[in-house]
Design a protein around this motif. Structure first.
Motif, PDB file in Angstrom:
ATOM      1  N   PHE A   1       0.827  -1.206   0.000  1.00  0.00           N
ATOM      2  CA  PHE A   1       0.000   0.000   0.000  1.00  0.00           C
ATOM      3  C   PHE A   1       0.863   1.258   0.000  1.00  0.00           C
ATOM      4  N   LEU A   2       1.873   1.293   0.857  1.00  0.00           N
ATOM      5  CA  LEU A   2       2.747   2.466   0.924  1.00  0.00           C
ATOM      6  C   LEU A   2       3.534   2.655  -0.369  1.00  0.00           C
ATOM      7  N   ARG A   3       3.984   1.560  -0.939  1.00  0.00           N
ATOM      8  CA  ARG A   3       4.712   1.673  -2.204  1.00  0.00           C
ATOM      9  C   ARG A   3       3.796   2.175  -3.315  1.00  0.00           C
ATOM     10  N   ARG A   4       2.551   1.734  -3.291  1.00  0.00           N
ATOM     11  CA  ARG A   4       1.569   2.204  -4.263  1.00  0.00           C
ATOM     12  C   ARG A   4       1.303   3.694  -4.089  1.00  0.00           C
ATOM     13  N   ALA A   5       1.257   4.148  -2.845  1.00  0.00           N
ATOM     14  CA  ALA A   5       1.017   5.565  -2.584  1.00  0.00           C
ATOM     15  C   ALA A   5       2.101   6.433  -3.226  1.00  0.00           C
ATOM     16  N   VAL A   6       3.347   6.054  -3.052  1.00  0.00           N
ATOM     17  CA  VAL A   6       4.444   6.824  -3.634  1.00  0.00           C
ATOM     18  C   VAL A   6       4.422   6.703  -5.156  1.00  0.00           C
ATOM     19  N   ASP A   7       4.056   5.534  -5.670  1.00  0.00           N
ATOM     20  CA  ASP A   7       3.923   5.369  -7.121  1.00  0.00           C
ATOM     21  C   ASP A   7       2.876   6.332  -7.691  1.00  0.00           C
ATOM     22  N   ILE A   8       1.761   6.493  -6.966  1.00  0.00           N
ATOM     23  CA  ILE A   8       0.693   7.391  -7.413  1.00  0.00           C
ATOM     24  C   ILE A   8       1.181   8.834  -7.465  1.00  0.00           C
ATOM     25  N   GLY A   9       2.047   9.193  -6.524  1.00  0.00           N
ATOM     26  CA  GLY A   9       2.553  10.559  -6.482  1.00  0.00           C
ATOM     27  C   GLY A   9       2.490  11.215  -5.123  1.00  0.00           C
ATOM     28  N   TYR A  10       2.038  10.484  -4.107  1.00  0.00           N
ATOM     29  CA  TYR A  10       2.061  11.040  -2.758  1.00  0.00           C
ATOM     30  C   TYR A  10       3.505  11.368  -2.388  1.00  0.00           C
ATOM     31  N   ASP A  11       3.735  12.591  -1.944  1.00  0.00           N
ATOM     32  CA  ASP A  11       5.108  12.989  -1.615  1.00  0.00           C
ATOM     33  C   ASP A  11       5.205  13.668  -0.244  1.00  0.00           C
ATOM     34  N   PHE A  12       4.182  13.468   0.592  1.00  0.00           N
ATOM     35  CA  PHE A  12       4.211  13.949   1.970  1.00  0.00           C
ATOM     36  C   PHE A  12       3.545  12.898   2.839  1.00  0.00           C
ATOM     37  N   LEU A  13       4.341  12.168   3.611  1.00  0.00           N
ATOM     38  CA  LEU A  13       3.849  11.067   4.437  1.00  0.00           C
ATOM     39  C   LEU A  13       3.990  11.425   5.906  1.00  0.00           C
ATOM     40  N   ASP A  14       2.933  11.130   6.679  1.00  0.00           N
ATOM     41  CA  ASP A  14       2.881  11.512   8.078  1.00  0.00           C
ATOM     42  C   ASP A  14       2.739  10.281   8.969  1.00  0.00           C
ATOM     43  N   THR A  15       3.632  10.180   9.952  1.00  0.00           N
ATOM     44  CA  THR A  15       3.581   9.087  10.923  1.00  0.00           C
ATOM     45  C   THR A  15       3.873   9.669  12.311  1.00  0.00           C
ATOM     46  N   ALA A  16       4.075   8.819  13.290  1.00  0.00           N
ATOM     47  CA  ALA A  16       4.380   9.268  14.646  1.00  0.00           C
ATOM     48  C   ALA A  16       4.936   8.110  15.450  1.00  0.00           C
TER      49      ALA A  16
ATOM     50  N   ASN B   1      12.354   1.968   1.957  1.00  0.00           N
ATOM     51  CA  ASN B   1      13.804   1.999   1.975  1.00  0.00           C
ATOM     52  C   ASN B   1      14.320   2.076   0.539  1.00  0.00           C
ATOM     53  N   GLY B   2      15.179   3.049   0.284  1.00  0.00           N
ATOM     54  CA  GLY B   2      15.678   3.244  -1.071  1.00  0.00           C
ATOM     55  C   GLY B   2      14.881   4.273  -1.862  1.00  0.00           C
ATOM     56  N   ARG B   3      13.739   4.702  -1.308  1.00  0.00           N
ATOM     57  CA  ARG B   3      12.907   5.694  -2.008  1.00  0.00           C
ATOM     58  C   ARG B   3      12.744   6.961  -1.163  1.00  0.00           C
ATOM     59  N   ARG B   4      13.615   7.111  -0.182  1.00  0.00           N
ATOM     60  CA  ARG B   4      13.487   8.217   0.763  1.00  0.00           C
ATOM     61  C   ARG B   4      13.487   9.585   0.058  1.00  0.00           C
ATOM     62  N   HIS B   5      14.179   9.695  -1.054  1.00  0.00           N
ATOM     63  CA  HIS B   5      14.278  10.967  -1.769  1.00  0.00           C
ATOM     64  C   HIS B   5      12.982  11.350  -2.489  1.00  0.00           C
ATOM     65  N   GLU B   6      12.000  10.438  -2.519  1.00  0.00           N
ATOM     66  CA  GLU B   6      10.776  10.685  -3.281  1.00  0.00           C
ATOM     67  C   GLU B   6       9.671  11.343  -2.466  1.00  0.00           C
ATOM     68  N   PHE B   7       9.868  11.518  -1.179  1.00  0.00           N
ATOM     69  CA  PHE B   7       8.787  12.089  -0.361  1.00  0.00           C
ATOM     70  C   PHE B   7       9.338  12.846   0.840  1.00  0.00           C
ATOM     71  N   VAL B   8       8.531  13.779   1.323  1.00  0.00           N
ATOM     72  CA  VAL B   8       8.817  14.504   2.553  1.00  0.00           C
ATOM     73  C   VAL B   8       8.250  13.679   3.703  1.00  0.00           C
ATOM     74  N   LEU B   9       9.056  13.453   4.712  1.00  0.00           N
ATOM     75  CA  LEU B   9       8.700  12.569   5.819  1.00  0.00           C
ATOM     76  C   LEU B   9       8.453  13.363   7.098  1.00  0.00           C
ATOM     77  N   ALA B  10       7.285  13.153   7.669  1.00  0.00           N
ATOM     78  CA  ALA B  10       6.953  13.788   8.946  1.00  0.00           C
ATOM     79  C   ALA B  10       6.713  12.724  10.008  1.00  0.00           C
ATOM     80  N   SER B  11       7.225  12.970  11.211  1.00  0.00           N
ATOM     81  CA  SER B  11       6.919  12.113  12.350  1.00  0.00           C
ATOM     82  C   SER B  11       6.744  13.003  13.578  1.00  0.00           C
TER      83      SER B  11
END
Length: 334
Positions: free
Chosen positions: A39-54, A71-81
């Motif tokens: 699911f997460l890999r699909r999200a980045v494939d679609i174009g999601y580039d801001f992911l929020d976790t905690a 892992n290995g795709r960290r450059h494709e999205f902005v990561l929030a925790s």
């Protein structure tokens, strides 16, 4: 689909981000691990580039999931925790002491399999620690290169100003939807004034604003909504006429109810970046595409009138949960 990106600090992101919490807990059991990774890999494939976790989501397991899946795709999205709402020995705790924040960041970096977290929020205030001390610890993490930006969650406009005076705050996260209008009291305007991006969570009303109706008698035993007044009767039933209204508007625009709800948040604040969560692949795509839904001005006026804050029955939080945050409340909520 071409949409104009929105800004969080130095980053430009798609107007709709992804809240990852529900993959691990909150509204039902955790997703099957393999399914969640896909699911997460699909999200980045679609174009999601801001992911929020905690840290607290799944007691660290949500961060681990993101670390493994992407892992290995960290450059494709902005990561929030997020930190402060933490856990120890399997139990939740609130700890905003500087040492606890530093330790939490190190643990999150390890779980996320990254060297830096782009946006690191205080998940909520710690009433036993001066806000300035907690922000000072986060500022140290920025200087050390372990986080890039500081955010706040579920705090008042006054606390945002206090924090911003210590170190620039990049984002303020709070619940905001047609069902929850509280940030309009002061937080959204303060974000505009200070150049802080407003990040609405639960922008589809915790699943209420959807084509498929919720069943208040069918919540999973671990579903957070079991403790939220407006998601149980008599308030749930009292709010059903509102759902009928928003469905008519969505039908008129040939979009889903959730897409209409997201488009509303995007229209209310032209800088906001809502972060809906879902475990459904079709909803994942629908939410992303909500950025292209244009609500006519007259419909916005109707929606704002129909969903006036005092038109919604029931509090958004239980008294105990409300006591842990400092978000503003309307006079009629007292």
């Amino acid at each position: 689909m071409t949409v104009q990106k929105r800004t969080i600090g130095a980053f430009d992101v798609h107007p709709v981000g992804l809240g990852c919490m529900s993959l691990s807990h909150a509204y039902g059991p955790a997703q099957d691990h393999a399914d969640a990774v896909a699911f997460l890999r699909r999200a980045v494939d679609i174009g999601y580039d801001f992911l929020d976790t905690a840290t607290i989501y799944g007691m660290g397991n949500n961060e681990k999931l993101i670390g493994e899946a992407l892992n290995g795709r960290r450059h494709e999205f902005v990561l929030a925790s997020k930190c402060v709402l933490d856990f120890k020995d399997g139990k939740r705790r609130i700890d905003g002491h500087p040492d606890a924040i530093r330790d939490a960041c190190e643990a999150s970096l390890k779980r996320l399999q990254t060297d830096v977290i782009d946006l690191y929020y205080m998940h909520m205030p710690d009433p036993n620690v001066p806000l300035e001390d907690s922000i000072g610890a986060l500022a140290d993490l920025v200087r050390q290169g372990k986080i890039r930006m500081i955010g706040l969650s579920e705090m008042s406009a006054d606390m945002l100003r206090r924090a911003h005076a210590v170190h620039p705050i990049a984002a303020m996260q709070s619940e905001y939807s047609l069902m929850t209008r509280n940030p309009e009291i002061a937080v959204i305007e303060t974000c505009r004034e200070l150049g802080v991006t407003f990040v609405p969570f639960s922008p589809v009303g915790r699943g209420y604003l959807a084509d498929k109706p919720l069943d208040p008698n069918g919540y999973h035993k671990g579903d957070l909504r079991r403790s939220f007044p407006r998601f149980t009767d008599p308030h749930f039933s009292a709010n059903l006429p509102l759902l009928d209204k928003v469905r008519r508007h969505a039908k008129h625009l040939s979009c889903t109810v959730a897409q209409l709800a997201l488009a509303w948040t995007l229209a209310q604040d032209k800088n906001a970046v809502p972060i809906p969560g879902t475990t459904n692949s079709q909803h994942l795509e629908d939410n992303f595409n909500a950025a292209a839904v244009d609500i006519p001005a007259d419909m916005l006026v109707q929606l704002n009138t129909e969903f006036a804050a005092d038109a919604v029955s029931g509090a958004r939080y239980s008294a105990a949960a409300q006591a842990t945050v400092t978000t503003e409340r309307f006079a009629f909520e007292d």
